[in-house]
Enzyme design. Structure first.
Site, mmCIF file in Angstrom:
data_model
loop_
_atom_site.group_PDB
_atom_site.id
_atom_site.type_symbol
_atom_site.label_atom_id
_atom_site.label_comp_id
_atom_site.label_asym_id
_atom_site.label_seq_id
_atom_site.Cartn_x
_atom_site.Cartn_y
_atom_site.Cartn_z
ATOM 1 N N ARG A 106 0.843 -1.193 0.000
ATOM 2 C CA ARG A 106 0.000 0.000 0.000
ATOM 3 C C ARG A 106 0.874 1.238 0.000
ATOM 4 O O ARG A 106 1.702 1.429 0.888
ATOM 5 C CB ARG A 106 -0.923 -0.009 1.219
ATOM 6 C CG ARG A 106 -1.971 1.104 1.156
ATOM 7 C CD ARG A 106 -3.078 0.879 2.152
ATOM 8 N NE ARG A 106 -2.637 1.053 3.527
ATOM 9 C CZ ARG A 106 -3.447 1.187 4.557
ATOM 10 N NH1 ARG A 106 -4.750 1.141 4.376
ATOM 11 N NH2 ARG A 106 -2.978 1.345 5.767
ATOM 12 N N THR A 110 -0.894 7.594 -1.169
ATOM 13 C CA THR A 110 -2.191 7.467 -1.839
ATOM 14 C C THR A 110 -3.072 6.388 -1.208
ATOM 15 O O THR A 110 -4.281 6.364 -1.454
ATOM 16 C CB THR A 110 -1.995 7.111 -3.318
ATOM 17 O OG1 THR A 110 -1.415 5.792 -3.404
ATOM 18 C CG2 THR A 110 -1.073 8.109 -4.003
ATOM 19 N N ASP A 202 -2.245 -9.229 12.767
ATOM 20 C CA ASP A 202 -1.607 -9.265 11.451
ATOM 21 C C ASP A 202 -1.336 -10.717 11.076
ATOM 22 O O ASP A 202 -0.462 -11.362 11.660
ATOM 23 C CB ASP A 202 -0.295 -8.469 11.479
ATOM 24 C CG ASP A 202 0.331 -8.339 10.090
ATOM 25 O OD1 ASP A 202 0.626 -9.381 9.477
ATOM 26 O OD2 ASP A 202 0.523 -7.203 9.632
ATOM 27 N N ASP A 205 2.357 -11.602 10.022
ATOM 28 C CA ASP A 205 3.288 -11.657 11.156
ATOM 29 C C ASP A 205 3.060 -12.907 12.000
ATOM 30 O O ASP A 205 4.019 -13.525 12.477
ATOM 31 C CB ASP A 205 3.124 -10.407 12.025
ATOM 32 C CG ASP A 205 3.796 -9.182 11.421
ATOM 33 O OD1 ASP A 205 4.729 -9.361 10.609
ATOM 34 O OD2 ASP A 205 3.387 -8.052 11.746
#
Length: 211
Positions: A106, A110, A202, A205
């Site tokens: 990402r 933006t 996550d 992770d």
């Protein structure tokens, strides 16, 4: 409102294993095993409508006509890196499937997904493509991956996730209303950091032990 293109797998075994995976006390090795097991069960559900054809075989007792899979070959596509945690469980069930990978990150300015890796079989138009990613949070990465695969020739696509936020599910359904989604749960919401609540943290992770 019920969406016939979204299938939440409420099977007790799926929900039991998902609850264990959600717990912050679950160790890396157990989390990885749980994701693999849930992925296999989601693959079972996502392939429920695969076409079959009858073939002639001979059992130890008699000749007979029995069903075998027909139609498009399969391709599993992992959205890196967390999607890789789902691949093994699905390959256990679908050992002949080819595997592709899409790497997206990402852009911090933006917030749009940027592709950094793309490797899939050449004959995507001839395959049923199942895209896997544990978490459907904002939905932007999954929507971008599906668009990229359509551009590469894929016309038969499915998306499989462990968890979705309502926001992410809406994003994908709006961008790709033709793509069925199979998942284990739709959670409450996204928090201000883009994490699914209550979620499971996550996934990447926790699968790879990087936190």
């Amino acid at each position: 409102m019920h969406d016939p293109m979204v299938h939440v797998v409420s099977h007790p075994l799926v929900q039991h294993k998902l609850t264990l995976a959600r717990s912050k006390d679950t160790t890396t090795d157990n989390f990885r095993r749980l994701v693999r097991e849930i992925a296999a069960m989601l693959a079972y559900e996502a392939t429920r409508d695969l076409p079959t054809e009858e073939v002639e075989i001979v059992t130890p007792v008699a000749a007979c006509r029995m069903p075998l899979l027909s139609g498009k070959k399969l391709c599993l596509v992992s959205i890196l890196r967390a999607g890789n945690g789902m691949l093994d469980g699905m390959i256990d069930l679908l050992p002949n499937a080819r595997v592709g990978h899409i790497g997206l990150y990402r852009d911090p300015d933006t917030l749009e997904p940027v592709e950094y890796y793309f490797k899939v079989p050449d004959d995507m138009s001839e395959r049923l493509v199942i895209v896997v990613d544990p978490m459907l949070a904002t939905g932007n990465s999954a929507a971008a991956a599906l668009t990229r695969l359509k551009d590469a020739g894929a016309s038969a696509l499915k998306l499989v996730n462990l968890l979705a936020a309502p926001e992410g599910l809406r994003t994908v359904r709006a961008a790709h209303p033709d793509v069925p989604v199979t998942l284990a749960a739709v959670d409450e919401r996204l928090n201000e950091h883009g994490y699914i609540v209550p979620g499971l943290g996550d996934a990447g992770d926790r699968i790879f032990g990087t936190k």
